[in-house]
Design a protein around this motif. Structure first.
Motif, short mmCIF file in Angstrom:
data_model
loop_
_atom_site.label_atom_id
_atom_site.label_comp_id
_atom_site.label_asym_id
_atom_site.label_seq_id
_atom_site.Cartn_x
_atom_site.Cartn_y
_atom_site.Cartn_z
N ASP A 60 0.84 -1.20 0.00
CA ASP A 60 0.00 0.00 0.00
C ASP A 60 0.88 1.26 0.00
N LEU A 61 0.38 2.33 -0.58
CA LEU A 61 1.12 3.58 -0.75
C LEU A 61 0.31 4.74 -0.18
N THR A 62 0.97 5.61 0.56
CA THR A 62 0.36 6.85 1.04
C THR A 62 1.28 8.00 0.64
N ILE A 63 0.73 8.99 -0.04
CA ILE A 63 1.51 10.16 -0.48
C ILE A 63 1.22 11.31 0.48
N ARG A 64 2.28 12.04 0.83
CA ARG A 64 2.17 13.22 1.70
C ARG A 64 2.84 14.40 1.00
N ILE A 65 2.19 15.56 1.07
CA ILE A 65 2.75 16.76 0.45
C ILE A 65 2.62 17.95 1.40
N VAL A 66 3.41 18.96 1.13
CA VAL A 66 3.30 20.24 1.82
C VAL A 66 2.95 21.27 0.75
N CYS A 67 1.86 22.00 0.98
CA CYS A 67 1.39 22.98 0.01
C CYS A 67 1.49 24.38 0.59
N THR A 68 1.75 25.34 -0.28
CA THR A 68 1.78 26.75 0.12
C THR A 68 0.85 27.52 -0.78
N ASP A 69 0.37 28.62 -0.29
CA ASP A 69 -0.58 29.43 -1.02
C ASP A 69 0.17 30.44 -1.88
N GLY A 70 0.70 30.01 -2.99
CA GLY A 70 1.42 30.89 -3.90
C GLY A 70 2.75 31.34 -3.35
#
Length: 135
Positions: free
Chosen positions: A117-127
């Protein structure tokens, strides 16, 4: 302790900023805090095919990664994870992960290896940072 030359240079730089802003407040920068986003666990997602997790609308990906876990009542096989890609997508709005890793039944149990099984994690910024001059 700073030298007299460094103090004079710092004062001159401060005066230049005040002159450039007409004596009003100096330029300000507002930083928006990044947010972590964890995608759903993809059963059998470590299958060597690309999987993508997108940031919320109007946000950009700052970084990303993934985790591999065995399915229920299974264990990861002894071979290491084969990471084919782990990178931002072309628009920098999400993260693409392509990995290969199998899980298998516990020692002595019947069954064949299959993708873990795979779980993806990301960090997002608002522009980007918003920079404006006070005034």
């Amino acid at each position: 302790m700073p030298s007299k030359t460094r103090i004079a240079t710092a004062l001159a730089a401060g005066a230049a900023v005040l002159a450039a802003t007409g004596g009003s407040a100096a330029a300000t920068t507002s930083l928006l805090a990044p947010q972590a986003v964890t995608g759903p666990t993809i059963p059998g997602g470590a299958d060597g095919k690309p999987h993508e997790l997108l940031c919320p609308a109007d946000e950009s990906v700052h970084g990303g990664g993934f985790s591999i876990t065995p399915g229920e009542n299974r264990q990861l096989d002894r071979w290491p994870t084969d990471v084919l890609e782990s990178r931002p997508n072309d628009e920098a709005t999400g993260w693409i992960v392509t990995v290969r890793r199998n899980d298998c039944p516990p020692e002595g149990a019947k069954g064949e290896p299959r993708p873990a099984d795979l779980t993806i994690r990301i960090v997002c910024t608002d522009g980007e940072n918003n920079v404006g001059l006070g005034g």
